[in-house]
Write a protein that holds these residues in place. Structure first.
Motif, short mmCIF file in Angstrom:
data_model
loop_
_atom_site.label_atom_id
_atom_site.label_comp_id
_atom_site.label_asym_id
_atom_site.label_seq_id
_atom_site.Cartn_x
_atom_site.Cartn_y
_atom_site.Cartn_z
N THR A 9 0.88 -1.16 0.00
CA THR A 9 0.00 0.00 0.00
C THR A 9 0.92 1.21 0.00
O THR A 9 1.79 1.33 0.86
CB THR A 9 -0.92 0.00 1.23
N THR A 26 -1.94 4.23 5.50
CA THR A 26 -2.19 3.12 4.57
C THR A 26 -3.30 2.19 5.03
O THR A 26 -3.68 1.27 4.30
CB THR A 26 -0.91 2.27 4.36
N PRO A 28 -6.51 0.22 5.51
CA PRO A 28 -7.68 0.10 4.64
C PRO A 28 -8.97 0.14 5.45
O PRO A 28 -8.99 -0.20 6.63
CB PRO A 28 -7.50 -1.28 3.99
N HIS A 36 -9.34 -7.08 0.66
CA HIS A 36 -8.20 -7.79 1.26
C HIS A 36 -8.63 -9.13 1.85
O HIS A 36 -7.92 -10.12 1.74
CB HIS A 36 -7.52 -6.94 2.33
N PHE A 146 -1.65 -0.98 -3.88
CA PHE A 146 -2.84 -0.28 -3.44
C PHE A 146 -2.40 1.17 -3.22
O PHE A 146 -1.67 1.48 -2.29
CB PHE A 146 -3.39 -0.90 -2.16
N ALA A 179 -8.76 5.07 -3.02
CA ALA A 179 -7.57 4.24 -3.27
C ALA A 179 -7.80 3.43 -4.54
O ALA A 179 -8.95 3.11 -4.90
CB ALA A 179 -7.30 3.31 -2.09
#
Length: 193
Positions: A9, A26, A28, A36, A146, A179
């Motif tokens: 990421t 970073t 998520p 993920h 990512f 993202a």
């Protein structure tokens, strides 16, 4: 025999951590976290540096407040079922959180190739420092970046200096938080993924 993938990421300017070593930006959430969870079903082995290994111990048990969502429970279950290799010259066997985990003081190409050869499914190498030698040696088959909508201006680069890679885009996606996933395959990699 498995395949080797590298997941990172990163900021829009290519950093996995900023100049202060911070990578909290970073983390998520929402549909990216769900992605993920789904992605982890194809991973059978994780190779991690010390910092990432220690960070991921969070997934060994739910916080006392019972705050995990259903997706977090599923991710934790998948994470706990993985075989993991921690790469660190400062950790000891006592630092490992599971009898499924193993410790290597250094990751060399031959050792990593053995891990990949012994794996069923994808071996994911996580962290730019840990992955650097494998990327430079052309061992990595799959690259998943990512990219978060943030520019940090410096820090830990996601790719090692001097790496030359011939990649083809196999998947891309934009998530609710802005993202973007860019999933590449090495052009000469087996078409098994």
């Amino acid at each position: 025999m498995g395949t080797l993938g590298y997941t990172a990421t990163i900021s829009l300017d290519g950093y996995a951590a900023d100049a202060n070593g911070d990578f909290d930006w970073t983390a998520p959430g929402g549909d990216l976290f769900r992605f993920h969870v789904e992605r982890m079903t194809s991973v059978s082995h994780e190779v991690l540096g010390r910092n990432t290994y220690q960070l991921m111990t969070y997934w060994q048990s739910e916080p006392e407040d019972g705050s995990w969502s259903p997706d977090e429970h599923e991710f934790a279950r998948l994470w706990q079922d993985l075989t993991r290799t921690a790469v660190s010259s400062t950790m000891t066997e006592a630092d490992l959180v599971s009898d499924r985990d193993r410790l290597l003081p250094r990751l060399d190409i031959a050792g990593l190739q053995q891990i990949v050869d012994d794996a069923e499914g994808e071996v994911e190498i996580f962290g730019p420092t840990t992955a650097s030698e494998a990327i430079s040696a052309g061992m990595v088959d799959q690259f998943r970046f990512f990219i978060v909508p943030r520019v940090v201006g410096g820090g830990l680069r996601a790719l090692p200096p001097g790496a030359e890679l011939d990649l083809e885009l196999v998947e891309h996606r934009v998530f609710d938080n802005g993202a973007a996933l860019l999933h590449y395959r090495r052009r000469d990699a087996e078409r098994s993924s």
